[in-house]
Design an enzyme around this catalytic site. Structure first.
Site, mmCIF file in Angstrom:
data_model
loop_
_atom_site.group_PDB
_atom_site.id
_atom_site.type_symbol
_atom_site.label_atom_id
_atom_site.label_comp_id
_atom_site.label_asym_id
_atom_site.label_seq_id
_atom_site.Cartn_x
_atom_site.Cartn_y
_atom_site.Cartn_z
ATOM 1 N N CYS A 1 0.840 -1.210 0.000
ATOM 2 C CA CYS A 1 0.000 0.000 0.000
ATOM 3 C C CYS A 1 0.872 1.256 0.000
ATOM 4 C CB CYS A 1 -0.902 -0.001 1.238
ATOM 5 S SG CYS A 1 -2.236 -1.205 1.107
ATOM 6 N N CYS B 1 -3.625 0.301 -3.202
ATOM 7 C CA CYS B 1 -4.255 0.596 -1.906
ATOM 8 C C CYS B 1 -3.518 1.745 -1.207
ATOM 9 C CB CYS B 1 -4.265 -0.644 -1.012
ATOM 10 S SG CYS B 1 -2.668 -1.436 -0.835
#
Ligand code: JS2
Length: 306
Positions: free
Chosen positions: A125, A207
């Site tokens: 992420c 993400c």
């Protein structure tokens, strides 16, 4: 007895036999010859090397398989050893399975589904960098920064970048003579479909906070018909991505402007906010600016004490 209806005429020697008339023999012979010619003709037609379909685009890259395998091994064995268990031969054959022996103007996303299933790679992420019309600087940045990923820093993007490939219905080999041109021939060609498929997957998997590097020297730094503008922005999952940060980089020689307040970036901002994500924009993001300064160290914006 069934034989009673046959007439036996005396043949040479003393054994009676069934003798065809001269005419029947010639007919049989000619019939046999025609049959043989037909069979040979069909075999020739079926086995003839049918000519390749002709396109206006550049052909498959020479030594494609060697380059593909080499890049795959460099990536999995040297650059990202955490992926050393990937089977490069299997990835190559699955990649080829998407388009060889098929019409290169009729390739679908499903053709690449086995490849996408085979090659899975998790990007951390907050480490995804998209780009548009700024490929070179984006790749310089991720190369130096070392922890972020453009699509071309993933295995499939790294292998395929700047390569060309297509097949033909008449052969199981690649077409090294020509491949379809995106606009002059057809958009559903093996290359265009491949980049759309992996670009979408790359964005769907993103993400946290994602970044995009845009080119501030263009009239429209954000172009909604680009791959970033039409595929990746709309493939982001708002449940996983909460912020999109745009870095608008201007050519160091060019006039600097506040592209972040332009209508083009405002269009991107609207799309992002409508999809329930936060939008931020920075003109000439400094770390990337320093990379541009390597070529222009004397430029005023490159003075470190500014
Ligand atoms: C054909 C290629 C190649 O965010 C980036 C990347 O993730 C990319 O996949 O999509 C975005 C760039 O595309 P966009 O916004 O249309 O910008 P562009 O500068 O016009 O780049 C087009 C290239 C897109 C995909 N692509 N296509 N051949 O070798 C090739 N390499 C890449 N990455």
């Amino acid at each position: 007895s069934p034989m009673a209806n046959y007439e036996f005429s005396q043949v040479s020697g003393d054994r009676p036999g069934c003798r065809l008339s001269r005419k029947a023999q010639i007919g049989l012979g000619v019939g046999l010859l025609v049959l043989i010619a037909l069979v040979v003709g069909i075999v020739v037609i079926l086995l003839r090397p049918r000519s390749l379909l002709v396109w206006t685009g550049e052909p498959t890259t020479k030594h494609f398989s060697d380059i593909f395998l080499g890049r795959c091994l460099i990536y999995t064995q040297i650059l990202r050893p955490e992926m050393r268990d990937q089977n490069c031969q299997e990835i190559l054959s699955t990649f080829k399975g998407a388009f060889v022996s098929k019409n290169p103007c009729n390739i679908t996303r499903e053709d690449y589904a086995p490849l996408v299933k085979l090659v899975t790679q998790t990007i951390p992420c907050n480490k995804t960098l998209f780009w548009s019309k700024s490929k070179h600087l984006a790749h310089q940045y991720t190369w130096i920064q070392g922890k972020m990923f453009t699509l071309e820093d993933t295995l499939l993007g790294y292998i395929a970048d700047d390569l060309r490939w297509c097949g033909d219905p008449s052969t199981s080999d690649m077409n090294y003579v020509s491949c379809p041109h995106w606009s002059e021939n057809c958009p559903n060609n093996p290359i265009t479909v491949f980049w759309k498929v992996i670009s979408q997957k790359f964005a769907e998997d993103a993400c946290g906070v994602v970044q995009v590097m845009l080119n501030g020297s263009l009239r429209e730094p954000f172009y909604k018909n680009s791959t970033f503008g039409s595929v990746e922005v709309f493939s982001l999952d708002p449940n996983k991505v909460h912020k999109l940060q745009a870095w608008v980089m201007h050519d160091i020689e060019g006039a600097s402007s506040n592209a972040c307040s332009s209508s083009s970036l405002n269009e991107l901002k609207m799309i992002v906010q409508k999809r329930n994500m936060i939008f931020a924009c920075v003109d000439n993001y400094r770390p990337a600016r320093f990379l541009q300064c390597v070529k222009n160290p004397e430029h005023p914006s490159c003075r470190l004490n500014t």
